[in-house]
Design a protein around this motif. Structure first.
Motif, short mmCIF file in Angstrom:
data_model
loop_
_atom_site.label_atom_id
_atom_site.label_comp_id
_atom_site.label_asym_id
_atom_site.label_seq_id
_atom_site.Cartn_x
_atom_site.Cartn_y
_atom_site.Cartn_z
N ASP A 207 0.81 -1.21 0.00
CA ASP A 207 0.00 0.00 0.00
C ASP A 207 0.85 1.27 0.00
O ASP A 207 0.31 2.38 0.12
N VAL A 208 2.16 1.13 -0.10
CA VAL A 208 3.07 2.28 -0.10
C VAL A 208 3.78 2.35 -1.45
O VAL A 208 4.39 1.38 -1.90
N ASP A 209 3.70 3.52 -2.07
CA ASP A 209 4.48 3.82 -3.26
C ASP A 209 5.54 4.83 -2.82
O ASP A 209 5.24 6.01 -2.61
N LEU A 210 6.77 4.36 -2.63
CA LEU A 210 7.83 5.23 -2.14
C LEU A 210 8.31 6.11 -3.29
O LEU A 210 9.01 5.64 -4.20
N VAL A 211 7.95 7.39 -3.25
CA VAL A 211 8.20 8.28 -4.38
C VAL A 211 9.43 9.16 -4.19
O VAL A 211 9.86 9.84 -5.13
N GLY A 212 10.02 9.16 -3.00
CA GLY A 212 11.21 9.96 -2.79
C GLY A 212 11.76 9.78 -1.39
O GLY A 212 11.04 9.44 -0.45
N VAL A 213 13.08 9.99 -1.28
CA VAL A 213 13.78 9.92 0.00
C VAL A 213 14.73 11.11 0.07
O VAL A 213 15.38 11.46 -0.93
N SER A 214 14.79 11.75 1.22
CA SER A 214 15.78 12.79 1.46
C SER A 214 16.56 12.44 2.71
O SER A 214 16.08 11.69 3.57
N THR A 215 17.79 12.94 2.80
CA THR A 215 18.64 12.62 3.94
C THR A 215 18.93 13.89 4.74
O THR A 215 18.95 15.00 4.21
N VAL A 216 19.20 13.69 6.02
CA VAL A 216 19.36 14.81 6.94
C VAL A 216 20.44 14.48 7.96
O VAL A 216 20.69 13.30 8.24
N ASP A 217 21.10 15.51 8.47
CA ASP A 217 22.05 15.42 9.58
C ASP A 217 23.45 15.07 9.09
O ASP A 217 23.70 13.96 8.62
N GLY A 218 24.36 16.02 9.24
CA GLY A 218 25.76 15.77 8.93
C GLY A 218 26.02 15.57 7.45
O GLY A 218 25.57 16.36 6.62
N ASP A 219 26.74 14.51 7.12
CA ASP A 219 27.12 14.22 5.74
C ASP A 219 25.95 13.59 5.01
O ASP A 219 25.82 12.36 4.93
N THR A 220 25.09 14.42 4.45
CA THR A 220 23.87 13.91 3.82
C THR A 220 24.16 13.24 2.48
O THR A 220 23.35 12.42 2.03
N GLU A 221 25.29 13.55 1.85
CA GLU A 221 25.67 12.84 0.61
C GLU A 221 25.98 11.38 0.93
O GLU A 221 25.56 10.47 0.21
N TRP A 222 26.75 11.16 2.01
CA TRP A 222 27.07 9.79 2.44
C TRP A 222 25.79 9.04 2.81
O TRP A 222 25.60 7.88 2.42
N ARG A 223 24.91 9.70 3.52
CA ARG A 223 23.65 9.06 3.89
C ARG A 223 22.82 8.72 2.65
O ARG A 223 22.16 7.68 2.59
N ALA A 224 22.86 9.60 1.66
CA ALA A 224 22.10 9.34 0.43
C ALA A 224 22.63 8.11 -0.29
O ALA A 224 21.85 7.31 -0.83
N GLU A 225 23.95 7.94 -0.30
CA GLU A 225 24.52 6.74 -0.93
C GLU A 225 24.05 5.47 -0.23
O GLU A 225 23.76 4.47 -0.89
N ILE A 226 23.97 5.52 1.09
CA ILE A 226 23.46 4.36 1.83
C ILE A 226 22.00 4.10 1.49
O ILE A 226 21.58 2.97 1.23
N ALA A 227 21.20 5.17 1.47
CA ALA A 227 19.78 5.01 1.17
C ALA A 227 19.56 4.36 -0.19
O ALA A 227 18.67 3.52 -0.37
N ARG A 228 20.40 4.71 -1.16
CA ARG A 228 20.24 4.17 -2.52
C ARG A 228 20.49 2.66 -2.57
O ARG A 228 20.04 2.01 -3.52
N THR A 229 21.18 2.12 -1.59
CA THR A 229 21.39 0.67 -1.58
C THR A 229 20.14 -0.08 -1.12
O THR A 229 20.06 -1.30 -1.31
N PHE A 230 19.18 0.64 -0.56
CA PHE A 230 17.99 -0.03 -0.02
C PHE A 230 16.72 0.24 -0.82
O PHE A 230 15.75 -0.52 -0.70
N VAL A 231 16.69 1.33 -1.59
CA VAL A 231 15.45 1.68 -2.30
C VAL A 231 15.76 2.06 -3.74
O VAL A 231 16.88 2.48 -4.06
N ASP A 232 14.75 1.95 -4.59
CA ASP A 232 14.86 2.36 -5.99
C ASP A 232 14.34 3.78 -6.21
O ASP A 232 14.50 4.33 -7.31
N ALA A 233 13.72 4.36 -5.22
CA ALA A 233 13.15 5.70 -5.36
C ALA A 233 14.25 6.76 -5.49
O ALA A 233 15.39 6.53 -5.06
N PRO A 234 13.93 7.92 -6.04
CA PRO A 234 14.89 9.02 -6.08
C PRO A 234 15.32 9.41 -4.67
O PRO A 234 14.49 9.46 -3.75
#
Length: 256
Positions: free
Chosen positions: A27-54
């Protein structure tokens, strides 16, 4: 439900589990993810390993990103800097769930907590979000702290997504290095519970409570000055944990 998640994934492994639960939920269509706190570029790279969303690092997040996604709901599972910016820009969806705050003092990681990390990190943002966000659901630490998976639950989660194993081990090692006892260093799945609550899973109960946030991020109940917010006040831990394990397994199948 078209969902946007704002996360500090990379510190506590429960953020990664929450992302996987969203990816696995029919029932969830994950349409986007944003990262917060400190090195958000590093966090974004981690997020991309778990989801296909932008995935958008926090420093680059703009109101147009969320608007273009046509998100219907927003899950905040990190410090609230990005959420406060989107709120000020009028870009938050109609339904917002925040994991954070302490409504009732609770023992966590070796001490009694009156202020939770996400609120204490950005107290001004927390105050704005609690004070001004319509359609807000709060999932506080004093409820999510009960979400301690059993050894069997952890095994099932790691079997489904093996990369989580080292993340869990690293988390426990860092807690022990900080002097936290083995019992208090156990993994807690705070953020996945907030996802379940927002998705309407029948594993929590809520109640309206008039809340304020002080300059240090402490949440108080004040019938005279507080803004009435729907607050998760109880959880069926067994059912919630079963659902999380199921969703993590489903996320793996959907990604194959």
């Amino acid at each position: 439900m078209r969902l946007w998640i704002d996360t500090d994934v990379g510190t506590n492994p429960d953020d990664a589990v929450a992302l996987l639960c969203a990816a696995g939920h029919r029932d969830v269509d994950l349409v986007g993810v944003s990262t917060v706190d400190g090195d958000t570029e590093w966090r974004a790279e981690i997020a991309r390993t778990f989801v296909d969303a932008p995935v958008v690092p926090g420093a680059r997040l703009a109101a147009r990103d969320v608007a273009a996604s046509q998100a219907e709901a927003f899950l905040a599972i990190g410090p609230l800097e990005n959420v406060a910016r989107l709120l000020a820009a009028g870009a938050l969806p109609a339904y917002v769930c925040v994991m954070g705050g302490v409504v009732e003092p609770v023992h966590h990681r070796g001490t009694v907590r009156h202020v939770e990390h996400n609120f204490g990190s950005e107290p001004a943002a927390a105050r704005a979000v609690i004070g001004d966000t319509p359609g807000l659901l709060l999932c506080p630490l004093d409820v999510t702290v009960r979400m301690r998976p059993s050894a069997g639950d952890l095994r099932a989660i790691v079997e489904a997504v093996p990369v989580l194993g080292p993340m869990f081990d690293d988390w426990r090692a860092r807690q022990r290095a900080a002097g936290v006892t083995d019992d208090d260093a156990a993994v807690r799945l705070h953020d996945p519970l907030a996802l379940l609550a927002l998705a309407g899973e029948p594993v929590v109960t809520t109640e309206p409570r008039p809340l304020t946030v002080d300059e240090g991020g402490r949440v108080d109940e004040d019938a005279g000055r507080g803004r009435v917010v729907d607050v998760v006040n109880d959880v069926d831990v067994v059912r919630a944990m079963e659902r999380i394990v199921e969703l993590v397994a489903l996320s793996n199948r959907r990604g194959q």
